[in-house]
Write an enzyme that holds these catalytic residues in place. Sequence first.
Site, mmCIF file in Angstrom:
data_model
loop_
_atom_site.group_PDB
_atom_site.id
_atom_site.type_symbol
_atom_site.label_atom_id
_atom_site.label_comp_id
_atom_site.label_asym_id
_atom_site.label_seq_id
_atom_site.Cartn_x
_atom_site.Cartn_y
_atom_site.Cartn_z
ATOM 1 N N LEU A 1 -103.388 -0.127 -0.359
ATOM 2 C CA LEU A 1 -102.327 0.526 0.395
ATOM 3 C C LEU A 1 -101.224 -0.502 0.595
ATOM 4 O O LEU A 1 -101.499 -1.699 0.783
ATOM 5 C CB LEU A 1 -102.834 1.005 1.760
ATOM 6 C CG LEU A 1 -103.918 2.090 1.771
ATOM 7 C CD1 LEU A 1 -104.337 2.395 3.205
ATOM 8 C CD2 LEU A 1 -103.446 3.349 1.075
ATOM 9 N N ASP A 2 -99.975 -0.057 0.570
ATOM 10 C CA ASP A 2 -98.864 -0.968 0.834
ATOM 11 C C ASP A 2 -99.028 -1.589 2.218
ATOM 12 O O ASP A 2 -99.676 -1.025 3.105
ATOM 13 C CB ASP A 2 -97.532 -0.223 0.778
ATOM 14 C CG ASP A 2 -97.169 0.212 -0.635
ATOM 15 O OD1 ASP A 2 -97.735 -0.322 -1.595
ATOM 16 O OD2 ASP A 2 -96.316 1.119 -0.763
ATOM 17 N N LYS A 3 -98.398 -2.725 2.414
ATOM 18 C CA LYS A 3 -98.490 -3.436 3.695
ATOM 19 C C LYS A 3 -98.161 -2.527 4.871
ATOM 20 O O LYS A 3 -98.855 -2.536 5.896
ATOM 21 C CB LYS A 3 -97.553 -4.646 3.681
ATOM 22 C CG LYS A 3 -97.555 -5.447 4.973
ATOM 23 C CD LYS A 3 -96.590 -6.624 4.887
ATOM 24 C CE LYS A 3 -96.568 -7.413 6.194
ATOM 25 N NZ LYS A 3 -95.621 -8.554 6.130
#
Length: 308
Positions: A148-150
């Site tokens: 997942l993106d930050k």
Amino acid sequence: MERIGVPGTAEKQIRRVSFTVPPERVGQKVDTLLRKELGLSGTVIRRIKWLEDGILLDGVRVFTSRRAEAGQVLTVRLSDPERRSGVVPAPGPLDIVYEDGDMMVLNKAPGVLVHPGAGHFSNTIGNFLLDYYDRTGVEADFHPVHRLDKGTSGLMVVAKHPHAQEVLKNQLHTAEFRRIYLAVCLGGPAEEAGTVDAPIGMAEGSIVARAVRSDGLPARTHYRVLERRGDRTLVRLALETGRTHQIRVHMAYLGCPLAGDFLYGAEDKELIPRPALHSSELAVRQPVTGEMLTFTCPMPEDMARLLP
């Protein structure tokens, strides 16, 4: 899961699976049984066969060329005592939604990276997981399945050993592995439901941003509007492909970027300090037992505040 107690330390948890040889499999090689009955790949078999207790037949170490007899018990050690990821254990918060001997489902907090990288060597999910394994005695390395993106919050899966990682990765972008996201957009799609079928590639002049472009990789996102509140819209999204920043790029392409998306919309830290995207539903097939597992995770407070 085998547990071995060591005085003064956490009880060691070693993952093994066993298979009793039926009459119709008499005379088959151990290698064949590992592949056909336990679903192990050649890569995994090559990795475990060098371990002293990697492959056992009736409790005795054997070569993969050994032929089995009816009623014998074939046992395989799936967890690997050697950590090869290079990830350093470091304490940090983990919200564990589910755990068994082969995998974990986590609720990732926004602002936390999944993988260690430049400038982030001790404050990622990978670091926190290895610290957790050390504290609880789990024999495991960092085996990510997806990312997942930050800024994205919500459900994600990690494997505990190479076999589980391989099986779970093979499920990605199939009906066996389903991910549903919630996003709060500024504005909203013109239609109540639809599919964005628009290829994604690198944006011109950027090493980070992506863009819809004719020479990009195929990308399909299915969306459905759940709620419209003034100039903000809550959207449910399902990915058919898994391109980097896919949801963020596709929503911006429709003219309704995610609230707080500094890269594809407008940054507004007073509104929300990250792109308003949450992994809310996850369905996956357990990599060893084959059981279908389903999880849900409610939208976090910072996104809920955007829809008064």
